[in-house]
Design an enzyme around this catalytic site. Structure first.
Site, short mmCIF file in Angstrom:
data_model
loop_
_atom_site.label_atom_id
_atom_site.label_comp_id
_atom_site.label_asym_id
_atom_site.label_seq_id
_atom_site.Cartn_x
_atom_site.Cartn_y
_atom_site.Cartn_z
NE ARG A 318 0.17 -2.68 -15.75
CZ ARG A 318 0.37 -3.00 -17.04
NH1 ARG A 318 0.41 -2.06 -17.97
NH2 ARG A 318 0.51 -4.26 -17.38
CD GLU A 347 -6.01 -0.25 -17.60
OE1 GLU A 347 -6.06 -1.37 -18.15
OE2 GLU A 347 -5.03 0.48 -17.65
CG HIS A 366 -4.03 -1.43 -21.14
ND1 HIS A 366 -4.02 -1.76 -19.81
CD2 HIS A 366 -2.82 -1.83 -21.63
CE1 HIS A 366 -2.85 -2.33 -19.50
NE2 HIS A 366 -2.12 -2.39 -20.60
N1 LIG Z 1 0.35 -0.16 -22.18
C1 LIG Z 1 0.70 -1.37 -22.50
O1 LIG Z 1 -0.03 -2.07 -23.19
C2 LIG Z 1 2.00 -1.90 -22.06
C3 LIG Z 1 2.53 -1.51 -20.87
N2 LIG Z 1 3.72 -1.99 -20.46
C4 LIG Z 1 4.23 -1.49 -19.21
O2 LIG Z 1 5.39 -0.73 -19.46
C5 LIG Z 1 6.24 -0.77 -18.33
C6 LIG Z 1 7.66 -1.09 -18.77
O3 LIG Z 1 7.71 -2.35 -19.42
P1 LIG Z 1 9.14 -2.94 -19.83
O4 LIG Z 1 9.98 -1.87 -20.37
O5 LIG Z 1 8.87 -4.12 -20.66
O6 LIG Z 1 9.68 -3.39 -18.42
P2 LIG Z 1 11.20 -3.42 -17.96
O7 LIG Z 1 11.21 -4.22 -16.72
O8 LIG Z 1 12.08 -3.83 -19.07
O9 LIG Z 1 11.52 -1.91 -17.59
C7 LIG Z 1 11.07 -1.28 -16.45
C8 LIG Z 1 12.18 -0.36 -15.97
O10 LIG Z 1 11.67 0.43 -14.92
C9 LIG Z 1 12.74 0.62 -14.03
N3 LIG Z 1 12.25 1.08 -12.73
C10 LIG Z 1 11.84 0.34 -11.68
N4 LIG Z 1 11.52 1.14 -10.66
C11 LIG Z 1 11.74 2.42 -11.09
C12 LIG Z 1 11.59 3.68 -10.49
N5 LIG Z 1 11.16 3.80 -9.22
N6 LIG Z 1 11.90 4.77 -11.21
C13 LIG Z 1 12.34 4.64 -12.47
N7 LIG Z 1 12.50 3.48 -13.09
C14 LIG Z 1 12.20 2.38 -12.40
C15 LIG Z 1 13.41 -0.71 -13.98
O11 LIG Z 1 14.73 -0.59 -13.51
C16 LIG Z 1 13.37 -1.13 -15.43
O12 LIG Z 1 14.55 -0.75 -16.10
C17 LIG Z 1 5.61 -1.80 -17.39
O13 LIG Z 1 4.85 -1.13 -16.43
C18 LIG Z 1 4.70 -2.57 -18.28
O14 LIG Z 1 3.68 -3.17 -17.56
C19 LIG Z 1 4.46 -2.85 -21.21
C20 LIG Z 1 3.97 -3.30 -22.40
C21 LIG Z 1 2.68 -2.89 -22.90
O1 LIG Z 2 2.28 -6.16 -21.20
C1 LIG Z 2 1.80 -5.27 -20.49
O2 LIG Z 2 2.30 -4.89 -19.44
C2 LIG Z 2 0.57 -4.64 -20.91
O3 LIG Z 2 0.16 -3.71 -20.29
C3 LIG Z 2 -0.19 -5.22 -22.01
O4 LIG Z 2 -1.46 -5.47 -21.50
P1 LIG Z 2 -2.50 -6.34 -22.32
O5 LIG Z 2 -1.92 -7.70 -22.49
O6 LIG Z 2 -2.70 -5.65 -23.63
O7 LIG Z 2 -3.73 -6.37 -21.48
#
Ligand SMILES: NC(=O)C1=CN([C@@H]2O[C@H](COP(=O)(O)OP(=O)(O)OC[C@H]3O[C@@H](n4cnc5c(N)ncnc54)[C@H](O)[C@@H]3O)[C@@H](O)[C@H]2O)C=CC1
Ligand SMILES: O=C(O)C(=O)COP(=O)(O)O
Length: 630
Positions: A318, A347, A366
């Protein structure tokens, strides 16, 4: 002399004579994302759905399990707000969603896809919809929940990050929020790796250079990945997949995540280290934590200063976890050699954002979750979650409600019904004018208290207590919040008893303290209104009122009488009810001492009229009585 009292104020029970919100409650409801006691909001949808693939190992909302219990209506919908009972639920999709998900939604409800709505347009339309499905581009603010006027039951986030949904407001409005946490993990991890490799080798920059007619082989000499240290910040689903892939590229991977289990890291060959160690030893830092109040702008001037000079940063998590102005300064000073960013505080970022002008920064709009495969997967994942929630099922991906595993739910189903009924009964026993402040629930069970998940039961007791005496609707999402807001403290106690561990609960007691009762016999020696119930053959029973043991199944309505224990009482009261065409379903007499006082509990199918109740009160041996609607 029989005494019958009426009631009112704040958290006080309904008067016997006042029109009751429970007047239609012959069919009791277990609905728990549903406020209505008796409606089945989408009756035509109760059949099983061809696309529905509810995985049995996953936690569920209660509907399908409790449908095995007679009259259970666990729909997510708030029946009394529903002006389209019998119609299909309405679903607004506000951002592009994979076709398979749209199809699944269409076969369940009326789906409208309206992309690019302004915040004002969203607010003006939202009250027409039962569910809203968004991605990261729609801000589901408090204003949206307010504008929904109670109609919106579910927000589905087709992806992981729910930072664009005001969860506090959703919870206050009893709106369930579900997300699709797994289907885009690989896509996001692959995108992070794509950015890592392309940044290291200047792919985007040299591509732009060639397209402008140049051939700059010396300018775009890159850096190698093999042997370099990558710090994965946030070792969750995406972070661990990035780590796995980076290991395959020959990188040394460390990770920081205060909540990640060390054995999961060890299994991939990753060392979990402190925040400072991670950022100060890595040549590459990849961000994979959620945006929370703790992580907001965690990458700031202070922390950039701790990094190795020439560090390279990838952000597919993010935008808000980086202080973007501080990043620009760190890029200008050379502390950060390069950054590859998929996400931004705003964004799209403002056109004059410095990040758009720095050549060392690689940008994607994104795209982390944007592969065909991920989008189809996410669409189906969220459609299933939303459909399930609209059916009243507990979702495996509920973000603002406890998840209850299916097997726990199936065991607890009859106790869920018992809990709501005990709450309803207890509140009706409170004398008018007495505000309820404190409720204690005692669960007796042969099982270890740690094995007993009572969140669902507590929510249903809260629902039973609050709904009859207020305009609030209670569900699992907002039960604790609403109780707190109304100043109602619900404490729980678990007692281990010597009964069969085959059943999760032996009995549930609901005690209301510091209030008067309109049925004095319901007050136990401790001075609390005290009722107890058990489940017998799958049916909730009332087994104790005050100090008196009774045994009546909690169906229909209930008359409780305290009388002098003498022969002929059952016949007398039975006759009065019979004369007034009021069908008695069961009777039970409980007494403390023979031939002194007894309590008679009479189950009646119909609601006796005032005249009938008056006649019961006139029976000389009856000292007090109360009519209770279940
Ligand atoms: N750019 C995109 O399109 C996408 C972005 N994301 C983002 O990626 C990130 C991770 O997604 P997931 O792995 O699915 O979530 P997840 O919940 O599986 O992993 C997040 C991890 O961050 C850890 N965490 C929480 N606070 C923390 C801190 N202060 N320092 C270090 N670690 C900490 C948690 O313990 C957890 O293990 C989210 O922000 C999600 O929104 C996810 C999918 C697509
Ligand atoms: O799953 C997430 O956290 C994402 O950031 C994906 O975002 P989007 O559904 O592609 O707008």
């Amino acid at each position: 002399m029989a005494s019958v009292s009426s009631a009112n104020p704040i958290l006080t029970p309904p008067s016997l004579t006042s029109p009751s919100p429970l007047s239609s409650s012959k069919k009791s409801s277990l609905s728990f994302l549903n406020a209505s006691a008796s409606t089945t909001p989408f009756p035509s949808l109760s059949h099983s759905h061809s696309h529905s693939r509810i995985r049995s190992h996953q936690p569920l909302f209660v509907t399908n399990v409790l449908k095995t219990v007679e009259s259970a209506d666990i729909s997510v919908s708030k029946g009394r707000d529903l002006d389209h009972v019998g119609c299909k639920p309405t679903i607004l999709v506000s951002e592009k969603l994979g076709e398979a998900g749209i199809e699944l939604l269409r076969s369940f409800g009326d789906v409208e896809c309206l992309y690019d709505l302004s915040p004002e347009q969203l607010c003006s339309k939202i009250s027409q919809f039962d569910a809203l499905i968004v991605r990261s581009g729609t801000k589901v603010t408090r204003q949206v929940f307010e504008a929904a006027k109670g109609q919106l039951k579910v927000v589905g986030r087709a992806g992981v990050g729910i930072d664009n949904v005001d969860l506090q407001a959703a919870t206050e409005f009893g709106c369930l929020v579900v997300n699709a946490p797994t289907a885009n993990t690989i896509a996001a991890a692959e995108h992070a790796i794509a950015l890592l490799a392309s940044m290291a080798r200047n792919v985007a920059q040299s591509d732009a250079s060639m397209k402008s007619g140049k051939w700059q082989r010396n300018k775009y000499v890159g850096v190698s990945l093999v042997g370099k240290t990558l710090a994965v910040m946030g070792f969750g689903k995406v972070g661990s997949e990035v780590a796995r892939r980076a290991k395959g590229l020959g990188m040394h991977v460390i990770a920081h995540d205060p909540y990640a289990p060390a054995d999961r890291a060890r299994a991939i060959g990753v060392d979990l280290v402190s925040f400072d160690e991670a950022i100060s030893t890595a040549e590459f830092i990849s961000l994979h934590m959620p945006l929370t109040s703790t992580t907001s702008k965690i990458f700031n001037d202070e922390n950039f200063a701790k990094m190795k000079k020439g560090v390279r940063i990838i952000n597919v998590a993010r935008g808000g976890v980086i202080d973007e102005d501080a990043l620009v300064r760190a890029l200008d000073s050379g502390v950060v050699a390069q950054a590859a960013l998929d996400v931004f505080t705003e964004e799209p970022p403002p056109k004059d954002s410095k990040l758009l002008q720095i050549e060392n920064v690689t940008l994607t709009p994104h795209l982390g979750a944007s592969t065909k495969e991920a989008q189809e997967g996410v669409a189906v994942e969220i459609a299933e979650a939303v459909v399930g929630a609209l059916r009243g099922e507990l979702s495996a991906t509920a973000v603002n409600a406890p998840m209850v595993p299916a097997e726990v739910l199936s065991e607890l189903a009859p106790y869920v019904m018992l809990s709501e009924k005990l709450g309803r009964l207890a509140v009706q026993l409170v004398a008018g004018g007495s505000g309820i402040k404190s409720v204690k629930v005692v669960y007796r069970s042969a099982r270890d208290p740690d094995d007993l998940d009572t969140r669902l039961l507590r929510a249903m007791i809260t629902k039973g207590i609050i709904e009859p005496i207020s305009s609030s609707f209670i569900n699992l999402v907002n039960a604790d919040f609403t109780a707190k807001q109304k100043g109602l403290r619900i404490s729980e106690e678990r007692m281990v008893v010597d009964s069969s561990p085959e059943y999760p609960i032996d009995s549930i007691q609901v005690q209301i303290s510091n209030v008067g009762s309109k049925f004095a016999s319901a007050v136990s020696e401790s001075g609390n209104i005290n009722i107890e119930g058990r489940v017998k053959y799958g049916i909730p029973h009332l087994t104790r009122v005050g100090s008196f043991s009774v045994d009546v199944s909690l169906e229909g309505n209930l008359i409780l009488c305290r009388q002098v224990d003498q022969p002929g009482m059952i016949g007398q009261v039975g006759n009065i009810l019979g004369e007034h065409n009021c069908n008695v379903s069961f009777m039970s007499v409980g007494r403390t001492v023979k031939r002194t006082k007894a309590i008679m509990a009479i189950g009646v199918d119909e609601e006796p009229d005032k005249g009938t109740l008056k006649k019961i009160g006139e029976v000389s041996a009856i000292e007090e009585f109360v009519f209770l609607k279940l």
